[in-house]
Design a protein around this motif. Structure first.
Motif, PDB file in Angstrom:
ATOM      1  N   ASN A 195      -6.139 -35.714  38.163  1.00  0.00           N
ATOM      2  CA  ASN A 195      -6.985 -35.690  36.969  1.00  0.00           C
ATOM      3  C   ASN A 195      -7.846 -34.432  36.921  1.00  0.00           C
ATOM      4  O   ASN A 195      -8.082 -33.878  35.837  1.00  0.00           O
ATOM      5  N   LYS A 196      -8.308 -33.971  38.068  1.00  0.00           N
ATOM      6  CA  LYS A 196      -9.071 -32.725  38.105  1.00  0.00           C
ATOM      7  C   LYS A 196      -8.204 -31.544  37.687  1.00  0.00           C
ATOM      8  O   LYS A 196      -8.664 -30.623  36.999  1.00  0.00           O
ATOM      9  N   THR A 197      -6.952 -31.561  38.102  1.00  0.00           N
ATOM     10  CA  THR A 197      -6.030 -30.473  37.741  1.00  0.00           C
ATOM     11  C   THR A 197      -5.776 -30.452  36.241  1.00  0.00           C
ATOM     12  O   THR A 197      -5.828 -29.396  35.603  1.00  0.00           O
ATOM     13  N   THR A 198      -5.502 -31.614  35.660  1.00  0.00           N
ATOM     14  CA  THR A 198      -5.184 -31.657  34.231  1.00  0.00           C
ATOM     15  C   THR A 198      -6.387 -31.287  33.375  1.00  0.00           C
ATOM     16  O   THR A 198      -6.225 -30.738  32.274  1.00  0.00           O
ATOM     17  N   GLU A 199      -7.590 -31.563  33.854  1.00  0.00           N
ATOM     18  CA  GLU A 199      -8.792 -31.213  33.095  1.00  0.00           C
ATOM     19  C   GLU A 199      -8.923 -29.709  32.880  1.00  0.00           C
ATOM     20  O   GLU A 199      -9.540 -29.259  31.915  1.00  0.00           O
ATOM     21  N   MET A 200      -8.307 -28.932  33.770  1.00  0.00           N
ATOM     22  CA  MET A 200      -8.383 -27.476  33.655  1.00  0.00           C
ATOM     23  C   MET A 200      -7.582 -26.965  32.467  1.00  0.00           C
ATOM     24  O   MET A 200      -7.807 -25.846  31.990  1.00  0.00           O
ATOM     25  N   PHE A 201      -6.642 -27.762  31.989  1.00  0.00           N
ATOM     26  CA  PHE A 201      -5.749 -27.311  30.920  1.00  0.00           C
ATOM     27  C   PHE A 201      -5.912 -28.194  29.684  1.00  0.00           C
ATOM     28  O   PHE A 201      -4.950 -28.742  29.145  1.00  0.00           O
ATOM     29  N   TYR A 202      -7.153 -28.296  29.234  1.00  0.00           N
ATOM     30  CA  TYR A 202      -7.468 -29.202  28.138  1.00  0.00           C
ATOM     31  C   TYR A 202      -6.886 -28.725  26.806  1.00  0.00           C
ATOM     32  O   TYR A 202      -6.817 -29.488  25.844  1.00  0.00           O
ATOM     33  N   HIS A 203      -6.470 -27.466  26.719  1.00  0.00           N
ATOM     34  CA  HIS A 203      -5.861 -26.965  25.481  1.00  0.00           C
ATOM     35  C   HIS A 203      -4.403 -27.405  25.354  1.00  0.00           C
ATOM     36  O   HIS A 203      -3.809 -27.241  24.288  1.00  0.00           O
ATOM     37  N   LYS A 251       0.178 -26.194  36.325  1.00  0.00           N
ATOM     38  CA  LYS A 251      -0.339 -24.881  35.935  1.00  0.00           C
ATOM     39  C   LYS A 251       0.722 -23.974  35.300  1.00  0.00           C
ATOM     40  O   LYS A 251       0.508 -23.468  34.185  1.00  0.00           O
ATOM     41  N   PRO A 252       1.875 -23.737  35.965  1.00  0.00           N
ATOM     42  CA  PRO A 252       2.850 -22.840  35.329  1.00  0.00           C
ATOM     43  C   PRO A 252       3.398 -23.383  34.016  1.00  0.00           C
ATOM     44  O   PRO A 252       3.682 -22.615  33.093  1.00  0.00           O
ATOM     45  N   ALA A 253       3.530 -24.706  33.924  1.00  0.00           N
ATOM     46  CA  ALA A 253       4.015 -25.300  32.682  1.00  0.00           C
ATOM     47  C   ALA A 253       3.015 -25.090  31.552  1.00  0.00           C
ATOM     48  O   ALA A 253       3.371 -24.685  30.440  1.00  0.00           O
ATOM     49  N   ALA A 254       1.739 -25.350  31.838  1.00  0.00           N
ATOM     50  CA  ALA A 254       0.701 -25.214  30.813  1.00  0.00           C
ATOM     51  C   ALA A 254       0.531 -23.768  30.378  1.00  0.00           C
ATOM     52  O   ALA A 254       0.346 -23.474  29.188  1.00  0.00           O
TER      53      ALA A 254
END
Length: 257
Positions: A127-135, A101-104
């Protein structure tokens, strides 16, 4: 509950001591018991079922030592087993996840790298976490061989340098501006990683965030200790590597568990 009961911390080996240090520095009055399951390291190559079994075994050991709270200082164990641990035991758990999250959020290039174990990168929670930062483009790299070298006391070996270069150079070429360390062993590699990465790439690990979460939970439930006691460290393999990481100030006990 006796507030002076210890905080239990476990990892697949010595890497979770990077989390222990942050907890100990932030909460010096808390007694801590650290469990290094080095005999079964790394967890990242094991099945989800085996990771859950090992995590329960470690939890049982720490609960038998009267721990009031368990910190799962292992990304692989957290992402694969913490749901089952919380369902099975009546004790608070704190886990560790890669700080995506902080990196994205702060990335200017919208490209970040993550170096983690296979078990973490393949987990449903990750995978659920990374899906939140699809941009954001996330360059994932499994750190094959890194934990084994660390556990064998070869952190500064030519083999380690070669592996790190092979994992990090493609990330540099992809224009990352943040590298997320997704394994509690990896903070011990930061000095070497820093020599490979350009200065503008920021390295993020989760140690301080876990320590603050531990502090907040203790404050919320009123379990803070005011009795500063010497930490206890257990390992189920030769204690030499763990002892070298900690220094002579602390005593490491070898115990079969």
């Amino acid at each position: 509950m006796d507030n002076n009961k210890p905080i239990g911390i476990f990892d697949s080996g010595i890497g979770g001591t990077s989390i222990w240090r942050e907890i100990h520095n932030l909460l010096p009055n808390e007694k801590t018991i650290y469990l290094a399951d080095s005999k079964n390291a790394p967890y990242g190559e094991k099945s989800k079922e085996e990771i859950i079994r090992l995590s329960m075994k470690n939890t049982d050991f720490l609960l038998n030592m009267n721990c009031k709270l368990i910190v799962v200082a292992c990304n692989t164990a957290t992402t694969n087993a913490i749901r089952e641990l919380r369902a099975h035991y009546d004790v608070p758990f704190i886990g560790i996840e890669p700080a995506i999250k902080p990196a994205a959020i702060h990335s200017k290039t919208q490209v970040i790298g993550i170096l983690a174990t296979k078990g973490t990168l393949n987990s449903e929670l990750f995978n659920k976490t990374t899906e939140m930062f699809y941009h954001t483009k996330i360059i994932e790299q499994i750190g094959y061989g890194l934990v084994e070298l660390i556990e064998n006391g070869q952190m500064e070996s030519p083999e380690m340098t070669q592996l790190l270069q092979s994992y990090l150079n493609p990330m540099i070429d992809a224009n990352i501006d943040f590298l997320v360390l997704g394994c509690s062993h990896y903070p011990y590699l930061i000095p070497q990683i820093r020599t490979i990465l350009p200065d503008h790439i920021e390295i993020i690990d989760s140690g301080l965030a876990v320590a603050r979460q531990t502090q907040n939970l203790l404050n919320q439930i009123g379990f803070n200790s005011d009795n500063n006691k010497q930490p206890i460290f257990y390992t189920n393999t030769n204690p030499k590597v763990l002892q070298n990481i900690l220094g002579s100030k602390y005593i490491v006990q070898e115990k079969d568990f």
